[in-house]
Design a protein around this motif. Structure first.
Motif, mmCIF file in Angstrom:
data_model
loop_
_atom_site.group_PDB
_atom_site.id
_atom_site.type_symbol
_atom_site.label_atom_id
_atom_site.label_comp_id
_atom_site.label_asym_id
_atom_site.label_seq_id
_atom_site.Cartn_x
_atom_site.Cartn_y
_atom_site.Cartn_z
ATOM 1 N N THR A 33 0.818 -1.096 -0.047
ATOM 2 C CA THR A 33 -0.046 -0.055 -0.135
ATOM 3 C C THR A 33 1.026 1.547 0.077
ATOM 4 N N THR A 34 0.320 2.251 -0.188
ATOM 5 C CA THR A 34 0.898 3.756 -0.170
ATOM 6 C C THR A 34 1.768 3.796 1.057
ATOM 7 N N ARG A 35 1.121 3.442 2.310
ATOM 8 C CA ARG A 35 1.783 3.826 3.450
ATOM 9 C C ARG A 35 2.846 2.695 3.850
ATOM 10 N N TRP A 36 2.609 1.583 3.368
ATOM 11 C CA TRP A 36 4.021 0.655 3.478
ATOM 12 C C TRP A 36 4.842 1.054 2.511
ATOM 13 N N LEU A 37 4.940 1.566 1.357
ATOM 14 C CA LEU A 37 5.765 1.771 0.635
ATOM 15 C C LEU A 37 6.465 3.012 0.953
ATOM 16 N N ALA A 38 5.922 4.017 1.588
ATOM 17 C CA ALA A 38 6.534 5.137 2.139
ATOM 18 C C ALA A 38 7.432 4.702 3.303
ATOM 19 N N ILE A 39 6.906 4.048 4.285
ATOM 20 C CA ILE A 39 7.714 3.446 5.211
ATOM 21 C C ILE A 39 8.963 2.707 5.081
ATOM 22 N N GLN A 40 8.740 1.974 3.909
ATOM 23 C CA GLN A 40 10.060 1.090 3.493
ATOM 24 C C GLN A 40 10.941 1.970 2.572
ATOM 25 N N ALA A 41 10.477 2.905 1.859
ATOM 26 C CA ALA A 41 11.523 3.957 1.155
ATOM 27 C C ALA A 41 12.295 4.548 2.323
ATOM 28 N N PHE A 42 11.597 5.127 3.576
ATOM 29 C CA PHE A 42 12.146 5.740 4.649
ATOM 30 C C PHE A 42 13.311 4.737 5.158
ATOM 31 N N SER A 43 12.974 3.623 5.410
ATOM 32 C CA SER A 43 13.854 2.755 6.050
ATOM 33 C C SER A 43 15.193 2.315 4.948
ATOM 34 N N ALA A 44 14.943 2.393 3.606
ATOM 35 C CA ALA A 44 15.796 2.105 2.704
ATOM 36 C C ALA A 44 16.902 3.200 2.338
ATOM 37 N N THR A 45 16.494 4.332 2.518
ATOM 38 C CA THR A 45 17.324 5.664 2.586
ATOM 39 C C THR A 45 18.187 5.717 3.591
ATOM 40 N N CYS A 46 17.932 5.492 4.862
ATOM 41 C CA CYS A 46 18.507 5.413 5.977
ATOM 42 C C CYS A 46 19.550 4.422 5.868
ATOM 43 N N LEU A 47 19.298 3.098 5.278
ATOM 44 C CA LEU A 47 20.213 1.983 5.094
ATOM 45 C C LEU A 47 21.560 2.670 4.155
ATOM 46 N N LEU A 48 21.223 3.307 3.327
ATOM 47 C CA LEU A 48 22.360 3.811 2.341
ATOM 48 C C LEU A 48 23.169 4.530 3.105
ATOM 49 N N VAL A 49 22.488 5.681 3.676
ATOM 50 C CA VAL A 49 23.132 6.535 4.555
ATOM 51 C C VAL A 49 24.064 5.814 5.586
ATOM 52 N N ALA A 50 23.337 5.079 6.318
ATOM 53 C CA ALA A 50 24.206 4.284 7.463
ATOM 54 C C ALA A 50 25.210 3.324 6.672
ATOM 55 N N ALA A 51 25.279 2.559 5.641
ATOM 56 C CA ALA A 51 26.325 2.197 5.126
ATOM 57 C C ALA A 51 27.565 2.943 4.764
ATOM 58 N N PHE A 52 27.158 3.912 4.022
ATOM 59 C CA PHE A 52 28.276 4.832 3.648
ATOM 60 C C PHE A 52 28.951 5.178 4.855
ATOM 61 N N ALA A 53 28.276 5.887 5.813
ATOM 62 C CA ALA A 53 28.881 6.376 7.210
ATOM 63 C C ALA A 53 29.654 5.195 7.991
ATOM 64 N N SER A 54 29.192 3.965 7.794
ATOM 65 C CA SER A 54 30.146 2.725 8.556
ATOM 66 C C SER A 54 31.251 2.689 8.075
ATOM 67 N N VAL A 55 31.240 2.715 6.446
ATOM 68 C CA VAL A 55 32.562 2.238 5.809
ATOM 69 C C VAL A 55 33.491 3.387 5.986
ATOM 70 N N GLY A 56 33.210 4.384 6.016
ATOM 71 C CA GLY A 56 34.111 5.544 6.227
ATOM 72 C C GLY A 56 34.605 5.826 7.901
ATOM 73 N N SER A 57 33.461 5.657 8.629
ATOM 74 C CA SER A 57 33.978 5.643 10.177
ATOM 75 C C SER A 57 34.922 4.719 10.532
ATOM 76 N N ALA A 58 34.817 3.323 9.883
ATOM 77 C CA ALA A 58 35.791 2.225 10.110
ATOM 78 C C ALA A 58 37.125 2.548 9.617
ATOM 79 N N VAL A 59 37.137 3.153 8.488
ATOM 80 C CA VAL A 59 38.504 3.455 7.847
ATOM 81 C C VAL A 59 39.060 4.543 8.839
#
Length: 469
Positions: free
Chosen positions: A435-461
């Motif tokens: 549903t629209t609500r489900w897709l919006a929440i999942q998009a929110f989660s996916a966006t945060c995942l990309l940001v967190a993955a990028f930050a994790s690699v850089g911080s580990a370095v």
């Protein structure tokens, strides 16, 4: 959370409750008297801590566009995810367990909505986050105590007087040990309900040093007569170094905001009516608005004041007035005495519920000459002391403030602060997939995942790479 009759060990923060104890008809009823004000004090104590001191450095890496935008972005993310998680505290109409189910901790909620296997996975990230927060608070306290020592030295000898960097590193070890000793004592506080006074005190301290950082940054900008810094932030030798620094600064900001791990514990202290979730959301919005104001002020004025020379810990960059710098750093230390406990009590309860609540661990201690008698839980005393000692040892081994803050914040941000709260909310609200609500929440989660993955690699370095400092 505490407040139950009998042994306080029967009400830990993160307990694995038997199914029957989750219902509204509790064996040991809890008196919930919290309000939006007490909840806000707990939140501010949890949020405004070591993270605010690194934000000027983060803005310096991101520049005048990316820095403020990142702070506002993560403020919005925190408002959304805290609102989703607040709805998961109470579940009504469960056919198997009866009327009202109270999920009094993060682990309880994961188990109830997502099952035991997901609970075990969340426990892994939870342990890293709680332990890492203690490490960061130990590093921050040592930095602030050293800053007091340096300010006193310059106040006596003059601002140009030499100060040995080797002596400074040695004093950091001493201050970490001193802070660890204080935490070993405070860690004997039984549980979260016995910490309201400590949270209020710590919140007052955090307001004071945030005001000082904000004010001194603004005053230095006026004194300089120019706003330092640039659109792209601090230039580095190579584009790859710049990428890692940007990633690390995002990790710092992710560490500065979320309080997911203690949100349900705070919500469990609230009285009703109104509904606990309504009060919690109001407290969250108010607290995040206040902290964002201070974050933007400290981060932006700090960068404007120091430019490319922005320090990792904002308060260490100011030289005068010495007495005010000393007082602000003292408030940091006093605040983190409480903040450390806010993130350690869940870790204590998680282990003690499983191993340390048995009556066989409790011994009676008497001091006849003082007329003092008490019951001591030997497991609690030994485990909590050993935990504090381990946190202190890791802080001494990896004394890289900004890098450690970024790594811990980035690595645990998506699973603990986004993924599990989102999945629990979808289960609690029975949101229909696609549903629209489900897709919006999942998009929110996916966006945060990309940001967190990028930050994790850089911080580990930043922590394990050759250029750490």
């Amino acid at each position: 959370m505490g407040g139950r009759g009998g042994d306080p060990q029967t009400g830990p923060l993160l307990e694995k409750l038997p199914e029957s104890s989750c219902s509204s008809s509790e064996e040991h009823p809890v008196k919930r008297t919290g309000t939006v004000w007490t909840a806000s004090a707990h939140i501010i104590t949890a949020v405004v801590g070591s993270g605010v001191l690194s934000l000027a450095w983060s803005v310096a890496q991101l520049g005048w566009v990316g820095g403020p935008a990142a702070i506002v972005f993560f403020a919005g993310v925190t408002v959304v995810q805290s609102s989703l998680l607040a709805e998961c505290y109470v579940s009504r109409g469960d056919p198997e367990r009866g009327g009202v189910i109270r999920n009094k901790s993060y682990m309880d909620a994961v188990r109830f909505y997502l099952g035991e296997k997901r609970q075990m996975l969340s426990g892994f990230f939870l342990s890293i986050s709680l332990f890492g927060s203690g490490v960061v608070y130990t590093l921050t306290t040592a930095t602030s105590m050293r800053a007091i020592h340096e300010a006193n030295h310059y106040g006596r000898e003059g601002h140009g007087a030499p100060f040995s960097s080797a002596a400074a590193r040695g004093s950091d070890v001493y201050y970490m040990l001193l802070f660890g000793l204080a935490q070993a004592v405070l860690s004997q506080i039984p549980d979260f309900h016995n910490m309201a006074w400590l949270s209020v005190f710590a919140a007052v301290m955090s307001f004071f040093y945030s005001f000082v950082g904000f004010g001194l940054g603004a005053a230095k900008v006026i004194e300089n007569g120019v706003i330092k810094g640039g659109i792209g932030g601090i230039p580095l030798a190579s584009p790859m170094q710049k990428v890692w620094r940007v990633a690390q600064s995002l990790g710092d900001i992710t560490f500065a905001y979320p309080y997911t791990l203690v949100l349900l514990e705070i919500e469990d202290t609230l009285r009703s009516p109104p509904a606990e979730s309504k009060t919690m959301k109001a407290a969250s919005r108010a607290s995040i608005a206040i902290t964002t104001f201070f974050y933007l002020g400290c981060g932006c004025f700090g960068y404007a004041a120091f430019g490319d020379g922005t320090p990792g810990n904002l308060l260490t960059g100011f030289g005068e007035p010495y007495w005010l710098i000393d007082l602000a750093n003292l408030c940091v230390v006093l605040h983190l005495l409480g903040g450390y406990q806010l993130y350690s009590q869940p870790a204590f309860a998680l282990v003690e519920r499983r191993f340390g609540a048995e009556a066989s661990w409790v011994v009676k201690v008497e001091l006849p000459l003082l007329g003092w008698r008490c019951h001591v839980n030997v497991f609690r005393l030994c485990f909590r002391t050993a935990y504090v000692a381990a946190v202190t040892a890791v802080a001494m081994w990896y004394p890289y403030f900004n890098q450690v803050v970024g790594l811990i914040g980035a690595f645990t941000f998506w699973p603990l602060d986004i993924h599990f709260p989102v999945e629990m909310y979808l289960a609690q609200a029975k949101v229909v997939p696609w549903t629209t609500r489900w897709l919006a929440i999942q998009a929110f989660s996916a966006t945060c995942l990309l940001v967190a993955a990028f930050a994790s690699v850089g911080s580990a370095v930043g922590v394990f790479g050759p250029d750490r400092s």
